[in-house]
Design a protein around this motif. Structure first.
Motif, PDB file in Angstrom:
ATOM      1  N   THR A  47       5.326 -70.309   3.461  1.00 23.21           N
ATOM      2  CA  THR A  47       4.197 -69.770   3.957  1.00 23.21           C
ATOM      3  C   THR A  47       4.155 -68.164   3.683  1.00 23.21           C
ATOM      4  O   THR A  47       5.086 -67.407   3.364  1.00 23.21           O
ATOM      5  N   LEU A  52      11.358 -70.756   2.539  1.00 20.30           N
ATOM      6  CA  LEU A  52      10.201 -70.924   3.072  1.00 20.30           C
ATOM      7  C   LEU A  52       8.812 -70.753   2.383  1.00 20.30           C
ATOM      8  O   LEU A  52       9.276 -69.606   1.386  1.00 20.30           O
ATOM      9  N   GLN A  89       3.891 -78.109  14.808  1.00 18.88           N
ATOM     10  CA  GLN A  89       3.540 -77.425  13.696  1.00 18.88           C
ATOM     11  C   GLN A  89       2.348 -76.393  14.109  1.00 18.88           C
ATOM     12  O   GLN A  89       1.546 -76.583  14.950  1.00 18.88           O
ATOM     13  N   CYS A 145       8.497 -68.095  14.546  1.00 17.73           N
ATOM     14  CA  CYS A 145       8.176 -69.026  13.411  1.00 17.73           C
ATOM     15  C   CYS A 145       9.019 -68.652  12.039  1.00 17.73           C
ATOM     16  O   CYS A 145       8.564 -67.754  11.552  1.00 17.73           O
ATOM     17  N   GLU A 161       9.997 -74.483   8.500  1.00 18.92           N
ATOM     18  CA  GLU A 161       8.826 -75.203   7.929  1.00 18.92           C
ATOM     19  C   GLU A 161       9.109 -76.624   7.687  1.00 18.92           C
ATOM     20  O   GLU A 161      10.340 -76.876   7.735  1.00 18.92           O
ATOM     21  N   GLY A 192      -0.115 -71.070   5.424  1.00 22.44           N
ATOM     22  CA  GLY A 192       0.978 -72.088   5.508  1.00 22.44           C
ATOM     23  C   GLY A 192       1.100 -72.749   6.568  1.00 22.44           C
ATOM     24  O   GLY A 192       0.551 -72.604   7.699  1.00 22.44           O
ATOM     25  N   THR A 193       2.359 -73.360   7.052  1.00 23.61           N
ATOM     26  CA  THR A 193       2.637 -74.179   8.039  1.00 23.61           C
ATOM     27  C   THR A 193       4.122 -74.057   8.607  1.00 23.61           C
ATOM     28  O   THR A 193       4.947 -73.994   7.662  1.00 23.61           O
ATOM     29  N   LYS A 194       4.139 -73.727   9.772  1.00 26.08           N
ATOM     30  CA  LYS A 194       5.426 -73.624  10.408  1.00 26.08           C
ATOM     31  C   LYS A 194       5.779 -74.844  11.077  1.00 26.08           C
ATOM     32  O   LYS A 194       4.935 -75.441  11.639  1.00 26.08           O
TER      33      LYS A 194
END
Length: 387
Positions: A147, A145, A218, A132, A135, A160-162
């Motif tokens: 996150t 990034l 995601q 990961c 993003e 957060g989001t990957k």
């Protein structure tokens, strides 16, 4: 129509053990991988049980130390195994490469205690990993990034989001880069996140042009709590860890690309040798034979380039530039070779009756993942100019 079994490549291998390993891989590809590739790709089925079979055979842990459950093989051998797997089915070859990439942080930067605790399970064959880094708003610019992992007592709280995560939603662990400090590369750390963590979820898989059997999704972190002892390396060392992993991972992508290109070449040669026009096989026409010759040359050149980079890595030499060169050349070669394979088959190449169109769709993604080929050129240029 199922493609004919690939002709064994004449390889120079460093040991009898390596030769036996390649023979085992070819048997597994022929019996467990190739027969289901076309149908599963068309249906978008993830072949999780195939990875279990590969794990039982020891193929998910090849380049890591035997004391932690690894195969103890040099990268020169591991990459040739990847090539054979990718020639049978890229979703499998690339999946093994991603799993190997996801183990890199712990194996290379973890403490002895961390490696003894978690690495045997990660390398034992039953677990599958994910990496990961990217993003939605930070792909090539990975240092941007967002996150975050904020320390709360003895745990990090991750939010957060990957994006573009191979095995997203299916992985047993996620090697995750998250921001623990200031903006930029110096504020990024690496956490080993269990796949069953509360607050961790996967979005629906992306609908892709190719590689439909390889789930890409995601990953959302909503207050995911990760024990502090799952920090790999020091706080702020995550970007260094990520780049180190990518250097090795790019060699995996290069090997996969040559596997796809070899499969396309084999199909084109077989078809051209049997397809009759004007009373003789089309392979006898100079226009086709020259095309096949150029395809074969690209495959051999790419294989030589990724193996040369692997040998530098095995010798403990710097190989970042060579890894970027191998990833760039091999994936561009795969795109060219698979495109030419479709052309050799003519109208049949454009149908799903033959695997040529699948190879062409699969090759495209390899020019994008683990650093686009434009980024590879940037990396190479910076090495050349000393920046």
């Amino acid at each position: 129509m199922t493609p004919a079994a690939a002709k064994p490549v004449d390889r120079q291998l460093p040991s009898e053990e390596a030769r036996e390993l390649l023979a085992l891989t070819r048997d597994l590809v022929r019996n467990e991988v190739e027969p289901r590739a076309a149908e599963d790709e068309a249906a978008g089925r993830f072949p999780r049980e195939v990875f279990g079979t590969l794990g039982e055979a020891g193929l998910l842990s090849l380049p890591y130390e035997e004391q932690h459950g690894g195969g103890g093989q040099p990268y020169e051998v591991y990459l040739q195994v990847l090539e054979e797997l990718a020639a049978g089915w890229l979703a499998v070859g690339l999946g093994v490469s991603v799993h190997t990439l996801s183990c890199h942080a712990l194996a290379t930067f973890g403490t002895d205690a961390q490696r003894e605790r978690w690495l045997p399970g990660m390398l034992g064959g039953e677990q599958l990993g994910a990496y990961c880094l990217s993003e939605p708003q930070s792909g090539s610019d990975a240092a941007a990034l967002r996150t975050r992992a904020d320390l709360d007592g003895e745990q990090y709280v991750v939010n957060g989001t990957k994006a573009w995560i191979t095995h997203g939603g299916h992985a047993d662990f996620y090697s995750t880069m998250a921001r623990t400090g200031v903006d930029g590369a110096r504020g990024i750390s690496c956490l080993l996140v269990p796949g069953d963590s509360t607050g961790l979820s996967a979005a629906p898989p992306e609908h892709k042009m190719g590689m439909r059997s390889s789930p890409t999704a995601q990953i959302h972190f909503d207050g995911v709590r990760v024990d502090r002892d799952r920090l790999i390396g020091e706080e702020g060392q995550g970007f260094q860890i990520a780049l180190s992993a990518l250097d090795s991972g790019r060699l995996g992508i290069a090997a996969c690309a040559i596997g796809v290109a070899q499969a396309a070449l084999d199909l084109a040669v077989e078809y051209a040798g049997t397809r009759q026009q004007f009373g003789r096989p089309i392979a006898e026409f100079q226009g086709l034979s020259f095309m096949l010759a150029d395809m074969a040359t690209k495959v051999e050149a790419g294989r030589a380039l990724y193996l040369a980079a692997a040998r530098r890595r095995d010798a403990g030499m710097a190989f970042s530039k060579e890894a970027a060169m191998a990833k760039l050349f091999c994936t561009d070669a795969a795109m060219a070779v698979t495109t030419d394979a479709v052309q050799v088959l003519g109208g049949y190449g454009y149908t799903q009756d033959y695997a040529a169109e699948r190879y062409m769709r699969e090759a495209k993604v390899l020019q994008i993942v683990e650093g686009t080929n434009q980024i590879q050129r940037l990396v190479i240029g910076r090495h050349l100019t000393g920046r």
